[in-house]
Design an enzyme around this catalytic site. Structure first.
Site, PDB file in Angstrom:
ATOM      1  N   GLY A 193       0.836  -1.193   0.000  1.00 33.90           N
ATOM      2  CA  GLY A 193       0.000   0.000   0.000  1.00 33.90           C
ATOM      3  C   GLY A 193       0.865   1.235   0.000  1.00 33.90           C
ATOM      4  O   GLY A 193       1.982   1.229  -0.520  1.00 33.90           O
ATOM      5  N   CYS A 194       0.367   2.286   0.583  1.00 33.68           N
ATOM      6  CA  CYS A 194       1.088   3.556   0.644  1.00 33.68           C
ATOM      7  C   CYS A 194       2.448   3.366   1.305  1.00 33.68           C
ATOM      8  O   CYS A 194       2.535   2.831   2.414  1.00 33.68           O
ATOM      9  CB  CYS A 194       0.264   4.566   1.432  1.00 33.68           C
ATOM     10  SG  CYS A 194       1.150   6.079   1.818  1.00 33.68           S
ATOM     11  N   PHE A 195       3.500   3.801   0.642  1.00 34.97           N
ATOM     12  CA  PHE A 195       4.826   3.580   1.214  1.00 34.97           C
ATOM     13  C   PHE A 195       5.064   4.368   2.486  1.00 34.97           C
ATOM     14  O   PHE A 195       5.887   3.983   3.299  1.00 34.97           O
ATOM     15  CB  PHE A 195       5.959   3.769   0.207  1.00 34.97           C
ATOM     16  CG  PHE A 195       5.978   5.019  -0.632  1.00 34.97           C
ATOM     17  CD1 PHE A 195       5.510   6.245  -0.197  1.00 34.97           C
ATOM     18  CD2 PHE A 195       6.522   4.951  -1.906  1.00 34.97           C
ATOM     19  CE1 PHE A 195       5.565   7.380  -0.988  1.00 34.97           C
ATOM     20  CE2 PHE A 195       6.593   6.079  -2.719  1.00 34.97           C
ATOM     21  CZ  PHE A 195       6.108   7.300  -2.257  1.00 34.97           C
ATOM     22  N   CYS A 222       3.065   4.480   4.974  1.00 31.29           N
ATOM     23  CA  CYS A 222       2.593   3.589   6.041  1.00 31.29           C
ATOM     24  C   CYS A 222       3.571   2.437   6.275  1.00 31.29           C
ATOM     25  O   CYS A 222       3.912   2.125   7.418  1.00 31.29           O
ATOM     26  CB  CYS A 222       1.226   3.016   5.678  1.00 31.29           C
ATOM     27  SG  CYS A 222      -0.083   4.234   5.495  1.00 31.29           S
TER      28      CYS A 222
END
EC number: 1.8.4.11
Length: 173
Positions: free
Chosen positions: A9-11, A13
């Site tokens: 997912g979002c890097f 995070c």
């Protein structure tokens, strides 16, 4: 030193989670797995570059094993949703493990098989590591620099809480 290359997912995070682990010396946010050379964040956000947001982890295998990194990876994101993590939707947010050698490939394949044996429908891509492109400087260590940013404040604390409750023994002191 060893390296691991994961996308969950979002890097921002994923980076925030792995920076908490003992033996992790460096985490670099970036892009991998697409067809655009030297992609920019704007290229990634359009969703047509083919790249995933990923992190490159430099770790000391004497302090933390690749298998332990995999355990944290699978526990702190959703490996059952294709091209999605929470509200983030698109192939750039896919769950992916890019292995750097045959040992990593085997360890990841075994962990995926073990999860599937527990009736977990894992959709995590397992592929040989492609070229890695570091993200722009402002993305590096983003959560530490921007803890009050809305997205970070909403998405990252639950992942860190899960990490602390399940992997206390792996955290930096």
């Amino acid at each position: 030193m060893q390296q691991a290359l994961f996308g969950g997912g979002c890097f921002w995070c994923v980076e925030a989670v792995f920076l908490q682990l003992q033996g992790v010396e460096k985490v670099t946010s970036g892009y991998a797995g697409g067809h655009t050379l030297n992609p920019s964040y704007e290229d990634i956000c359009r969703g047509d570059s083919g790249h995933a947001e990923v992190i490159l982890i430099d770790f000391d295998e004497q302090q933390i094993s690749y298998s332990q990194l995999l355990e944290v990876f699978f526990a702190t994101h959703d490996p059952t949703t294709l091209n999605r993590q929470g509200n983030d939707v698109g192939t750039q947010y896919r769950s992916v493990i890019y292995y750097l050698d045959a040992t990593q490939q085997q360890a990841a394949a075994e962990m995926i098989a073990a999860l599937q044996a527990e009736a977990v429908n894992v959709v995590t891509e397992l592929s040989a590591a492609p070229e890695f492109y570091p993200a722009e400087d402002y993305h590096q260590n983003f959560f530490a620099k921007n803890p009050n940013q809305g997205y970070c404040n909403f998405s990252i604390p639950p992942k860190l809480n899960k990490l602390r409750s399940k992997f206390q023994h792996l955290l930096k002191v």
